[in-house]
Design an enzyme around this catalytic site. Structure first.
Site, PDB file in Angstrom:
ATOM      1  N   ASP A 168       0.831  -1.204   0.000  1.00  0.00           N
ATOM      2  CA  ASP A 168       0.000   0.000   0.000  1.00  0.00           C
ATOM      3  C   ASP A 168       0.866   1.254   0.000  1.00  0.00           C
ATOM      4  OD1 ASP A 168      -2.520  -1.166  -0.057  1.00  0.00           O
ATOM      5  OD2 ASP A 168      -2.629  -1.365   2.119  1.00  0.00           O
ATOM      6  N   TYR A 169       1.921   1.237   0.803  1.00  0.00           N
ATOM      7  CA  TYR A 169       2.768   2.429   0.888  1.00  0.00           C
ATOM      8  C   TYR A 169       3.604   2.624  -0.373  1.00  0.00           C
ATOM      9  CZ  TYR A 169       1.227   3.122   5.621  1.00  0.00           C
ATOM     10  OH  TYR A 169       0.430   3.365   6.716  1.00  0.00           O
TER      11      TYR A 169
END
Length: 403
Positions: A168-169
């Site tokens: 996600d990051y």
């Protein structure tokens, strides 16, 4: 002082972490980020633990500095209003399952007809094209499919997922970088464009073993706490399960390590003559280093000796230790930001601060919005009066459930 992206309007249809984190970076640098949320329920991350005063800390961090409006995307009246907002927007970003925005009449082709200069970014687990496009859009799926998970853990044990939603990051940072690049391209040419971002693609781009497997028929897999081709370069355990990182694989650093731990004779040992030889004789090397480390009740004392000798090393710290490090607070790695107006007692939260430091246009983290906090301000600007907004909210109230 004006932010880098002051005057840029971003229409944010994203949920959870990847998209919201990416757009929050723009908000930190002055962009006007309008977050479109499901009525009553809001962003999925509003329901994620941990919580304070019943509200999600994850939502607060990922949606700082934004304005929130509630709109039902399958509602034709909402779609018509969104077309008016899109005429003023610079960027549209969404993170739904591929194809869903088309069902809402808000896909790139339709949006580009309303605003040909729009930059439209879609974030998904495996991309908008190809046989994996329908895979569920979760970080852990992308980790498992990227090969990275198979590289983590003990060689004789199960693969281990990353301790955070790393995909996600990576997706968030890629969204920030790619949208910034597209804005620069539009500044030069006047052209908008479509961006297809995949969490899987982003994680595969981090897999440094891919070329080895693709070109040399190698089968990279888990190497446990130590590197597969360099030594010493890994995790070493002392007394009471206290652990340190030692990264002394170069000739010069190896020399410093041997002197620091009082083992100069190891410099003449043919088993340890090169980094490659040390990898081959890793068990013996680990035994020597961990025997030395077990002399210390407090691993900090061993780390101090090695650092004084010029060895690259550090203690492995817990997150609790990291967030209470005064050096990091002084640097601004951690900051406090205000909570939303709906909070009764807690008026600020301690959180991760800006990690990109601009000398002329520093990032500024502001508070997150309450759900629908800006309904009247924004929706009235684009044609709905207060009575209309109240009527639409009442219409949606039975359709969506609060998280």
């Amino acid at each position: 002082m004006a932010g880098i992206f002051e005057g840029v309007k971003i229409l944010d249809f994203t949920n959870n972490v990847a998209g919201p984190c990416g757009t929050a970076m723009f908000a930190d640098l002055g962009a006007n980020v309008l977050k479109v949320e499901r009525p009553v329920a809001g962003d999925d991350s509003r329901g994620i633990n941990p919580r304070i005063e019943g509200q999600s800390l994850t939502f607060i961090w990922c949606n700082r500095g934004k304005k929130s409006v509630e709109l039902a995307l399958d509602d034709p009246e909402s779609q018509e209003l969104l077309y008016r907002i899109i005429q003023d927007a610079d960027v549209v970003i969404e993170s739904f399952k591929p194809g869903l925005m088309k069902k809402f009449n808000l896909d790139y082709e339709k949006v580009a007809k309303v605003n040909p200069k729009i930059i439209y970014c879609s974030i998904s687990a495996c991309g908008q094209t190809g046989g994996y496009r329908t895979m569920p859009g979760f970080d852990i799926i992308a980790q498992g499919m990227s090969g990275l998970m198979d590289l983590c853990g003990d060689p004789d044990g199960m693969p281990v997922k990353n301790g955070v939603t790393i995909g996600d990051y990576v997706g968030a940072f890629n969204a920030f970088g790619s949208i910034s690049a597209a804005l620069y391209h539009r500044l030069r040419t006047g052209e908008g464009q479509y961006i297809d971002l995949s969490l899987l693609d982003g994680l595969i781009s981090c897999n440094t073993t891919a070329e080895n497997a693709a070109n040399l028929e190698a089968h990279p897999t888990r190497s446990g706490p130590h590197h597969g081709t360099m030594a010493p370069y890994g995790i070493y355990m002392g007394k009471n399960n206290q652990c340190v990182i030692i990264a002394a694989f170069t000739a010069g650093m190896w020399n410093k390590l041997c002197i620091s731990i009082g083992k100069p004779e190891m410099l003449e040992d043919p088993d340890f003559a090169t980094s490659g030889m040390r990898v081959r004789n890793l068990k013996r090397l680990v035994a020597v280093l961990e025997e030395w480390l077990r002399q210390f009740d407090n691993i900090d004392d061993a780390v101090r000796i090695m650092k004084d000798g010029g060895v690259a090393c550090c203690k492995i710290r817990s997150t609790y230790e990291v967030v209470h490090d005064p050096v990091l607070w002084e640097r601004g790695t951690f900051v406090e930001i205000p909570t939303q107006p709906s909070f009764q007692k807690i008026k600020s939260v301690k959180t991760r601060g800006p990690w990109i430091r601009f000398s002329k246009t520093p990032a500024e983290m502001k508070r997150a919005p309450d759900l629908g906090e800006h309904n009247y301000e924004i929706l009235e600007e684009y044609g709905w009066d207060k009575n209309k907004i109240d009527a639409m909210e009442a219409k949606w109230s039975g359709k969506f459930k609060k998280q």
